[in-house]
Design an enzyme around this catalytic site. Structure first.
Site, PDB file in Angstrom:
ATOM      1  N   ARG A 112       0.866  -1.145   0.177  1.00  0.00           N
ATOM      2  CA  ARG A 112       0.026  -0.037  -0.066  1.00  0.00           C
ATOM      3  C   ARG A 112       0.784   1.231  -0.048  1.00  0.00           C
ATOM      4  O   ARG A 112       0.421   2.238  -0.634  1.00  0.00           O
ATOM      5  CB  ARG A 112      -0.708   0.197   1.240  1.00  0.00           C
ATOM      6  CG  ARG A 112      -1.627  -1.219   1.232  1.00  0.00           C
ATOM      7  CD  ARG A 112      -2.840  -1.315   2.722  1.00  0.00           C
ATOM      8  NE  ARG A 112      -3.710   0.010   2.469  1.00  0.00           N
ATOM      9  CZ  ARG A 112      -5.136   0.015   1.641  1.00  0.00           C
ATOM     10  NH1 ARG A 112      -5.396  -1.332   1.299  1.00  0.00           N
ATOM     11  NH2 ARG A 112      -5.793   1.134   1.688  1.00  0.00           N
ATOM     12  N   TYR A 217      -0.206 -13.655  -1.994  1.00  0.00           N
ATOM     13  CA  TYR A 217       0.356 -13.161  -3.393  1.00  0.00           C
ATOM     14  C   TYR A 217       1.532 -12.615  -2.973  1.00  0.00           C
ATOM     15  O   TYR A 217       2.027 -11.940  -1.795  1.00  0.00           O
ATOM     16  CB  TYR A 217      -0.590 -12.141  -4.029  1.00  0.00           C
ATOM     17  CG  TYR A 217      -0.967 -10.999  -3.134  1.00  0.00           C
ATOM     18  CD1 TYR A 217      -0.477  -9.898  -2.788  1.00  0.00           C
ATOM     19  CD2 TYR A 217      -2.273 -11.250  -2.517  1.00  0.00           C
ATOM     20  CE1 TYR A 217      -0.817  -9.005  -2.109  1.00  0.00           C
ATOM     21  CE2 TYR A 217      -3.022 -10.152  -1.557  1.00  0.00           C
ATOM     22  CZ  TYR A 217      -1.954  -8.916  -1.477  1.00  0.00           C
ATOM     23  OH  TYR A 217      -2.430  -8.047  -0.722  1.00  0.00           O
ATOM     24  N   ASP A 294     -14.318   4.902   1.771  1.00  0.00           N
ATOM     25  CA  ASP A 294     -14.723   4.135   2.753  1.00  0.00           C
ATOM     26  C   ASP A 294     -15.734   5.087   3.719  1.00  0.00           C
ATOM     27  O   ASP A 294     -16.403   4.776   4.240  1.00  0.00           O
ATOM     28  CB  ASP A 294     -13.547   3.648   3.773  1.00  0.00           C
ATOM     29  CG  ASP A 294     -12.948   2.457   3.294  1.00  0.00           C
ATOM     30  OD1 ASP A 294     -13.629   1.856   2.354  1.00  0.00           O
ATOM     31  OD2 ASP A 294     -11.958   2.077   3.963  1.00  0.00           O
TER      32      ASP A 294
END
Length: 420
Positions: A112, A217, A294
């Site tokens: 991120r 991943y 969000d």
């Protein structure tokens, strides 16, 4: 705050995460002057890995930051679903160039922080974005001509439009929509990046089982692997200290295949995460104030679309404001009208996919049989999400949605210190 083009509105963005910086960049590229306010003393992304689907990658491509992001990302060769107990593969789809050609952008996995850094650098390079960390917003008010926010330390910021990109417990949302508690999941989460062991392929891999799963991943240029382990805890009230403990985790996963059990050794089992969302709710916009990401439509993790939907919001909002610079309220209403149906569909389908991935008993047998019979490299189920919008989203039946959003088996406890 002075704009270089008086015909364009001036914007304040509250929230310095991925959604906030995407909005700031998109607005600046369309000529708007932006002040971005962040509560934290520094701009940084907490958390670990992040999946960016082709729909979100197209946004990054259009904003001119995809190449920068891909310098530290991994482009997985495929996506695979495996049975968590046997380790047998149920389904796979080829990613890489196949997906890029189909949807005009790749599927990428990354840290991120790498995505946020690319967005921050691009926003700064426009010369139209002023970033102001250490600014906790406590109030806002508006009139026919402007909107103003005040911070905890007494500073005020006035602009033509205010964008609340301040996350799950948004302060801006309280002045626009509602201030109810978000919905807490009974599924506890343990996650974390670690060194990439030998034999871990460039793939997004989902191990699915009875009220439990593991997602895996590679990321950080392929040097690390990110894992997310989750299960429905039956001990204690969701969010409490006795809920979802390390001991319960190890017991629940004792019957998993060897790879999943070994993977638990790479996680920090001292930190457990809570997952929240909300039921879809229209009304993101009130006058000169609107929400994105969000703050407007928090969703669970199962379709890996939280960041992607925030980025889609940001571009749609910037386009609406650039198209109607003299009509702020009309532009914000246009933005919500465009984005609400899609974001709501993603919220609902995220819940639905999470339920399917966690089926046990007869349901698990039917789920596994379905995936085994699904032709490999068949993207029909993802076309509505990754495509150009021509395929309508699937909507779960009303009675199914009622069950998906049923109250928790126990009332939410008082907040505890857990990572969200």
């Amino acid at each position: 705050m002075k704009a270089t083009n008086q015909d364009l509105p001036q914007a304040v963005v509250v929230g310095g995460g991925i959604g906030g910086f995407t909005a700031a960049l998109a607005l600046a590229q369309r000529g708007l002057q932006v002040q971005l306010l962040e509560r934290a003393p520094a701009f940084k992304e907490i958390g670990a890995g992040l999946q960016v689907g082709p729909n979100a990658a197209r946004v990054l491509k259009d904003l001119g930051v995809l190449d920068s992001v891909l310098q530290r990302a991994v482009l997985p060769r495929r996506f695979a679903i495996l049975d968590i107990h046997s380790g047998n593969e149920l389904y796979h789809a080829t990613f890489g160039e196949t997906l890029s050609k189909r949807y005009g952008a790749p599927y990428a996995v990354m840290h991120r922080h790498d995505l946020l850094t690319a967005l921050m650098d691009a926003a700064s390079s426009t010369g139209r974005v002023e970033t102001i960390p250490g600014t906790e917003i406590v109030n806002l008010w508006q009139d026919e001509n402007s909107v103003t926010v005040s911070s905890l330390d007494g500073r005020t910021y006035t602009a033509d439009v205010l964008i609340g990109a301040d996350g799950l417990r948004s302060v801006v949302r309280r002045h626009v929509l509602d201030d109810s508690e978000p919905l807490m999941s009974e599924y506890v989460i343990y996650r974390g990046p670690g060194p990439r062991p030998k034999g871990i392929e460039d793939a997004v891999t989902l191990y699915t089982g009875d009220e439990m799963h593991m997602m895996q991943y590679p990321m950080a240029g392929g040097e690390m692997v990110n894992r997310v382990v989750s299960f429905r805890s039956t001990e204690g009230a969701p969010g409490s200290e006795t809920w979802g403990t390390r001991e319960e985790l190890l017991d629940r996963f004792s019957g998993a295949c060897a790879h999943v059990r070994d993977s638990l050794q790479t996680l920090d089992l001292s930190q457990k995460g809570v997952q929240f969302d909300r039921k879809p709710m229209a009304g993101w916009t009130n006058g000169r104030v609107t929400l994105l990401g969000d703050a407007a439509h928090p969703m669970r993790q199962y379709l890996a679309q939280g960041a992607g939907q925030a980025m889609e919001d940001a571009v749609a909002l910037a386009d609406a404001l650039a198209d109607q610079p003299g009509n702020i309220t009309g532009a914000l209403q246009k933005y919500e009208k465009e984005r609400y149906p899609r974001a709501a569909a993603v919220q609902m389908n995220t819940r639905f996919f999470g339920e399917m991935a966690h089926l046990g008993g007869v349901g698990a047998i039917l789920r596994n049989s379905f995936f085994k019979k699904l032709p490999h490299d068949n993207f029909d189920l993802a076309e509505w999400l990754y495509g150009d919008g021509s395929v309508p989203p699937p909507l779960p039946p009303a009675d199914v949605l009622d069950r998906l959003y049923a109250p928790l088996r126990q009332a939410n406890p008082s907040p505890v210190t857990l990572s969200a």
